[in-house]
Design an enzyme around this catalytic site. Structure first.
Site, short mmCIF file in Angstrom:
data_model
loop_
_atom_site.label_atom_id
_atom_site.label_comp_id
_atom_site.label_asym_id
_atom_site.label_seq_id
_atom_site.Cartn_x
_atom_site.Cartn_y
_atom_site.Cartn_z
CE LYS A 78 -3.57 2.41 2.70
NZ LYS A 78 -4.22 2.54 4.01
CG HIS A 198 8.60 11.94 22.74
ND1 HIS A 198 9.10 12.93 23.55
CD2 HIS A 198 9.15 10.79 23.20
CE1 HIS A 198 9.92 12.41 24.44
NE2 HIS A 198 9.97 11.12 24.25
CG HIS A 233 9.43 20.71 18.46
ND1 HIS A 233 9.73 19.50 19.01
CD2 HIS A 233 8.14 20.60 18.01
CE1 HIS A 233 8.68 18.70 18.89
NE2 HIS A 233 7.70 19.34 18.29
CB VAL A 266 20.77 27.03 25.90
CG1 VAL A 266 20.04 25.70 25.72
CG2 VAL A 266 20.14 27.83 27.03
CB ILE A 268 20.73 22.95 20.69
CG1 ILE A 268 20.23 24.39 20.82
CG2 ILE A 268 19.73 22.07 19.95
CD1 ILE A 268 18.79 24.57 21.19
N GLY A 269 20.53 19.98 22.26
CA GLY A 269 20.79 18.54 22.17
C GLY A 269 20.90 17.88 23.53
CG PHE A 270 23.35 18.12 26.02
CD1 PHE A 270 23.85 16.92 26.51
CD2 PHE A 270 23.95 18.70 24.91
CE1 PHE A 270 24.96 16.32 25.92
CE2 PHE A 270 25.05 18.10 24.31
CZ PHE A 270 25.56 16.91 24.82
CG HIS A 272 13.16 15.58 26.81
ND1 HIS A 272 11.87 15.46 27.24
CD2 HIS A 272 13.14 15.39 25.47
CE1 HIS A 272 11.09 15.18 26.20
NE2 HIS A 272 11.84 15.14 25.12
CG ASP A 323 16.84 16.38 18.77
OD1 ASP A 323 16.26 15.74 17.88
OD2 ASP A 323 16.25 17.12 19.57
NE ARG A 348 7.20 12.36 16.95
CZ ARG A 348 7.83 13.07 17.89
NH1 ARG A 348 7.32 14.21 18.29
NH2 ARG A 348 8.95 12.63 18.45
NE ARG A 367 -11.24 31.36 23.46
CZ ARG A 367 -10.69 32.48 23.89
NH1 ARG A 367 -9.85 32.47 24.92
NH2 ARG A 367 -10.96 33.64 23.32
#
Lengths: 387, 387
Positions: A78, A198, A233, A266, A268-270, A272, A323, A348, A367
């Site tokens: 498919k 996730h 993200h 900061v 990035i990659g460390f 969560h 990441d 994802r 809302r």
């Protein structure tokens, strides 16, 4: 990415809004239910990444259960049959220049295909699952048709590659246009499994907020791609590679990272927003990255990444998230850096679509309210009396 | 739209998730702070709708304050100069067939223009405001270029209409391709003002969740358009018209609506997730709809709408929201029904962009949690052992 040290377990973190606030139901995933574990519909991520194919996991998320051999064969057929692109979509992709961000290509493709082949109002869930499979099957086609056209002036014939058995091999073959080692396909499978789902991360939550208004699934996914594009993200794996590849040795990396931490930067990659001790996916992707680095002579890149991981643990008690070593693995497979986040989309999409289906069952519009910080009621001054 | 009767004041409503939960700061708007009022940056919606032009309100929202005459003149010139479409965008719009949902056209246009003219990373706020003005200025161009091309085979020359002084007159001229009564332009101005901003509604919240990841403003707006497309949100004014136009007399409408209520059907266009007593915008738009109906000989449509409003009040103690009489007003101006929600986009783009700018100052990623309802941890069964 949070900078809170792991010591402060389970406290809502200031840099994350709505952290810990339950805004809906899901049967898809638990994140860190017992500290640092991850399950898709009850199955441990370690079992899935090591023993399943990505197509089995996609089927589990979109269609509800792991398939048996016969169902899996049908599902693979498919997906193969859904890899084609409508002609109008090809023409639109040809209009996007080479400098286009590949995430903008996938966002635009999703919106265009939603315009060309719209979802019906209140469709049966089977139709929505068909759309999920269409998007899953055709994202490599869209990205790589655009890539070869805009970068090399080539109109590749997608039919040539249509019968590749898996999404992983289809993507790698379309990209490289020659056969790739079996180890790469296996590594790509595992990576796609790790990124598939996730819980209520920002892009999935975006998809659910959009679906909550009764909008079509293409609108929900278009929005999710936009959210994933952000450097806090999905964009994180691209930033991770740019850090890793900027050092000539592990020692140089260690020295510079320590200085950056002293300047309160900061990395990035460390860390969560949900896991507090470690990212359960790190162990799997690190092993894959190590093996690919050896096979492809990229040991320096791996060693730098591993050293920075050690420094972050020692200095800040922070752990590498998915990441970090994904960036190493993707680079070893010859994937252009700005395709790292699109690969996240190609995985994802399974979780996103499953969440859209769930949100429709939930039936709620989302809302919230705001805290007002603006001016008090004030009199209107007609145009010509204003300063 | 909620079906909770107005009697249950200020209780969170079951059909709305996160109702009453403050998820961020805004200086843009208060909704129902004193029961049933609405203020944009402190100005009462009644003053704005009756005394300001839409461009003044757009400037207030995007740029922070009401402009004086000189600033307004410059702003109108700026918007005129931004009405053009890049050639590649024209070619993409030509690929979208006549049956395309006009919201899909605007969603795709936003994504494409974001691909062609992307926002820089970490741009100064002035650049983001320029993009907001570009989208505001060019939405009528995109929608109506596509419309005349796909429906009438016409490539309209946008430059012919570029110097129309206001967004309202530009839209109406592009649509009808002849001059329209001044009363229509004034009505359209007021309608655009009423729709411009409404705190953390679902589409605005979508834009903020996307912006919270650090994504570009085009991604945020593309997602917001997707959310607005849903029948529980922006799609409501189209549904409202389909109800109103299905009756041959006010009596027939009354009879049928009572039967529908007995069957517990939800009547779109009534009630609101935040207002509990009435919608402060209803009085303004109802007066406009009444006047336009008289001028254009559409009294029956207005009378049916007014009768249904009366029945809903008597039977369910529910009030008409903005969407109800907007539908009447738009129809009187000869606007195709499926352009009603796109008009909402052409107005709300101002509020959305202002919220994206605010969310960036906030600097938070929005990442809630979920309540897990799926299977407990279970053993992985290898493919060939599955039933």
């Amino acid at each position: 990415m949070s900078t809170t040290p792991a010591a402060e377990h389970f406290k809502p973190k200031k840099s994350v809004a709505l952290s810990g606030v339950e805004v809906g139901n899901t049967a898809l995933c638990t994140v860190g239910q017992h500290g640092n574990d991850l399950h898709y519909r009850g199955y441990d991520i370690h079992d899935l990444a090591r023993q399943a194919s990505f197509e089995e996991v996609a089927y589990l998320l979109i269609h509800g259960e792991l398939p048996n051999r016969a169902t899996l064969n049908l599902y693979q057929q498919k997906l193969q049959s859904l890899r084609f692109l409508p002609k109008a979509a090809l023409r639109v992709l040809e209009k996007l220049p080479a400098h286009t961000h590949p995430m903008d290509v996938l966002r635009t493709y999703t919106s265009v295909i939603g315009a060309l082949m719209p979802e019906r109002e209140n469709p049966p869930v089977a139709e929505t699952r068909d759309i999920a499979d269409k998007l899953l099957a055709s994202y490599p086609s869209a990205l790589l048709y655009w890539y070869h056209f805009s970068h090399h002036g080539l109109k590749i014939n997608l039919e040539t590659y249509q019968n590749e058995p898996t999404q992983a091999s289809y993507f790698l073959r379309l990209l490289h246009r020659h056969a790739v080692p079996e180890s790469w396909i296996r590594a790509m499978q595992a990576s796609l499994i790790l990124y598939a789902e996730h819980e209520f991360n920002a892009s999935t939550f975006t998809a659910r907020v959009i679906a909550g208004t009764g909008a079509d699934i293409f609108s929900a996914i278009t929005g999710a791609i936009g959210a994933l594009r952000g450097p806090k993200h999905g964009g994180a794996n691209e930033v991770a590679f740019r850090i890793q590849s900027s050092y000539s040795s592990p020692d140089a990396a260690e020295q510079d990272i320590i200085q950056r931490l002293q300047r309160k930067e900061v990395i990035i990659g460390f860390g969560h927003p949900v896991y507090t001790i470690s990212d359960p996916r790190n162990e799997i992707i690190k092993q894959i990255a190590r093996q690919l680095a050896e096979e492809t002579g990229q040991q320096l890149l791996f060693q730098v990444a591993e050293r920075i991981e050690k420094v972050m643990k020692e200095q800040k008690n922070m752990f590498a998230n998915l990441d970090w070593f994904s960036a190493v693995a993707y680079h070893c497979m010859g994937i252009p850096t700005d395709f790292f986040t699109p690969l996240f989309v190609m995985s994802r999409i399974t979780g996103w679509c499953a969440h859209v289906i769930e949100q429709r069952i939930d039936g709620k519009i989302i809302r919230p309210s705001a805290h007002y910080t603006g001016p008090a009621p004030r009199p209107f001054i007609p145009l010509d009396e204003r300063r």
